[in-house]
Enzyme design. Sequence first.
Site, PDB file in Angstrom:
ATOM      1  N   TYR A 149      56.990  23.480  10.274  1.00  0.00           N
ATOM      2  CA  TYR A 149      56.069  23.888   9.217  1.00  0.00           C
ATOM      3  C   TYR A 149      56.307  25.356   8.888  1.00  0.00           C
ATOM      4  O   TYR A 149      56.362  26.199   9.781  1.00  0.00           O
ATOM      5  CB  TYR A 149      54.627  23.694   9.693  1.00  0.00           C
ATOM      6  CG  TYR A 149      53.567  24.069   8.680  1.00  0.00           C
ATOM      7  CD1 TYR A 149      53.449  23.384   7.470  1.00  0.00           C
ATOM      8  CD2 TYR A 149      52.671  25.117   8.939  1.00  0.00           C
ATOM      9  CE1 TYR A 149      52.467  23.727   6.548  1.00  0.00           C
ATOM     10  CE2 TYR A 149      51.685  25.460   8.016  1.00  0.00           C
ATOM     11  CZ  TYR A 149      51.586  24.764   6.822  1.00  0.00           C
ATOM     12  OH  TYR A 149      50.609  25.096   5.918  1.00  0.00           O
ATOM     13  N   ASP A 244      61.295  31.536  11.835  1.00  0.00           N
ATOM     14  CA  ASP A 244      59.886  31.600  11.474  1.00  0.00           C
ATOM     15  C   ASP A 244      59.110  31.756  12.779  1.00  0.00           C
ATOM     16  O   ASP A 244      58.878  30.796  13.499  1.00  0.00           O
ATOM     17  CB  ASP A 244      59.475  30.331  10.719  1.00  0.00           C
ATOM     18  CG  ASP A 244      57.980  30.314  10.391  1.00  0.00           C
ATOM     19  OD1 ASP A 244      57.262  31.239  10.828  1.00  0.00           O
ATOM     20  OD2 ASP A 244      57.546  29.382   9.700  1.00  0.00           O
ATOM     21  N   LYS A 272      49.825  35.268  12.192  1.00  0.00           N
ATOM     22  CA  LYS A 272      48.910  34.985  13.300  1.00  0.00           C
ATOM     23  C   LYS A 272      48.633  36.194  14.211  1.00  0.00           C
ATOM     24  O   LYS A 272      47.804  37.008  13.852  1.00  0.00           O
ATOM     25  CB  LYS A 272      49.412  33.767  14.086  1.00  0.00           C
ATOM     26  CG  LYS A 272      49.485  32.532  13.162  1.00  0.00           C
ATOM     27  CD  LYS A 272      49.602  31.186  13.813  1.00  0.00           C
ATOM     28  CE  LYS A 272      49.325  30.091  12.793  1.00  0.00           C
ATOM     29  NZ  LYS A 272      50.461  29.278  12.394  1.00  0.00           N
TER      30      LYS A 272
HETATM   31  C1  PLP Z   1      50.807  28.900  10.865  1.00  0.00           C
HETATM   32  C2  PLP Z   1      52.222  28.872  10.480  1.00  0.00           C
HETATM   33  C3  PLP Z   1      52.636  29.186   9.174  1.00  0.00           C
HETATM   34  C4  PLP Z   1      51.661  29.434   8.057  1.00  0.00           C
HETATM   35  O1  PLP Z   1      50.857  30.543   8.263  1.00  0.00           O
HETATM   36  P1  PLP Z   1      49.453  30.653   7.472  1.00  0.00           P
HETATM   37  O2  PLP Z   1      48.941  32.004   7.861  1.00  0.00           O
HETATM   38  O3  PLP Z   1      48.606  29.513   7.946  1.00  0.00           O
HETATM   39  O4  PLP Z   1      49.749  30.548   6.026  1.00  0.00           O
HETATM   40  C5  PLP Z   1      53.998  29.259   8.902  1.00  0.00           C
HETATM   41  N1  PLP Z   1      54.904  29.012   9.880  1.00  0.00           N
HETATM   42  C6  PLP Z   1      54.537  28.693  11.130  1.00  0.00           C
HETATM   43  C7  PLP Z   1      55.598  28.462  12.160  1.00  0.00           C
HETATM   44  C8  PLP Z   1      53.195  28.597  11.473  1.00  0.00           C
HETATM   45  O5  PLP Z   1      52.844  28.235  12.716  1.00  0.00           O
END
Ligand code: PLP
Length: 432
Positions: A149, A244, A272
């Site tokens: 994701y 990511d 995060k």
């Molecule tokens: C949470 C997450 C996102 C998206 O971040 P948001 O702040 O919710 O938009 C993108 N990549 C990874 C790996 C994530 O865990």
Amino acid sequence: MVNTTIKTTKSQEIFSAAQNLMPGGVNSPVRAFKSVGGQPIVFDRVKGAYIWDVDGNKYIDYVGTWGPAICGHANPEVITALHSALEKGTSFGAPCALENVLAEMVIDAVPSIEMVRFVNSGTEACMAVLRLMRAFTKRDKIIKFEGCYHGHADMFLVKAGSGVATLGLPDSPGVPKSVTGDTLTAPFNDLEAVKVLFEENRGEIAGVILEPVVGNSGFVPPDAGFLEGLREITTEHGALLVFDEVMTGFRISYGGAQEKFGVTPDLTTLGKIIGGGLPVGAYGGRRDIMSMVAPAGPMYQAGTLSGNPLAMTAGIKTLELLQKPGTYDYLEKITKKLADGLVEVARETGHATCGGNISGMFGMFFTKGPVHNYEDAKASDTAKFGRFHRGMLEHGIYLAPSQFEAGFTSIAHTQEDIERTLQAAREVMSGL
Ligand SMILES: *Cc1c(COP(=O)(O)O)cnc(C)c1O
């Protein structure tokens, strides 16, 4: 000690009212408990390793607002720093010295990052990094992995894990084919599949983006050599490698997965934890690539609230706390005890499971495994997970409401919290 029945009358009232006000009653899909059944509990307050719902029930929390709460919820030092920052205003829309402080901390910590741009969410960071990959290489195609994701931008909503996996949407309506046509996918941990895509699309692939340790189709670590292999293939084809690390950054080690595994990508996204519980994202990497970002270069990306003093303050204080010696050893120790303990309890009570952890990130699947990718993860007994989740909730343990999400601990979790959790798991699994 252990709650065996809980009253959630107020939660239910508030959530039914919410359903008329917001789609599905929530502002982010996984919160809705669709895949585990039952109704979500509505939170009233959070502190340390614990949450209290509006009916006054207390839970040990393993979601940690999906990762950011690594220093414990409402950490007193973060709160105090935020109070002083608040006095000076919430947003400047102009440079502030705190941006330099957090930027330096990120650059010092994350091996690939020589320059950084702050944004307001992980989604925004991933959208921007994709534009940058394309701008720098002058190529349009990208490779992502099934079950990874990268936020909810159109180009990434292909085999996207997390809420998309949980809700069983193969894709999303409203995403034009023309936009996802350049998104190629491969199974995680499958270097051969990546090689084939590069052969079939010679000179057309801008780069590869991945969660170096997957958290959005459950917890799936990279096989030995996988990250190194991607580094070699991308370099050989003049393409960029992008980690990511929105979830793994400052989580599985201070410098993220790239520090832990010793593989340096060209670009990295963060989010995060670096916001310490406030909305933040970031992307950064090699200076020559980042110099393409406006106003230094032609690739446009902007943000009204980006780099605001409150978010910077929460991030700075959180990273300072994480720098204390022993943080990651402690996270590893308690989380390993939890993850190994869960698998052990499951074995003793006759359930096929597999699971593991790296530092304060963990997961467990109701399948015998091993799980190397999303296809393997899908073999899990999700109905059983739903019953397990409900049972744990009734025992005062709050787990992510989906089989396809990683769990998180914090430095506020104690050995006793872990022991209580394992004791609850034993009682719940015995009755599954
Ligand atoms: C949470 C997450 C996102 C998206 O971040 P948001 O702040 O919710 O938009 C993108 N990549 C990874 C790996 C994530 O865990």
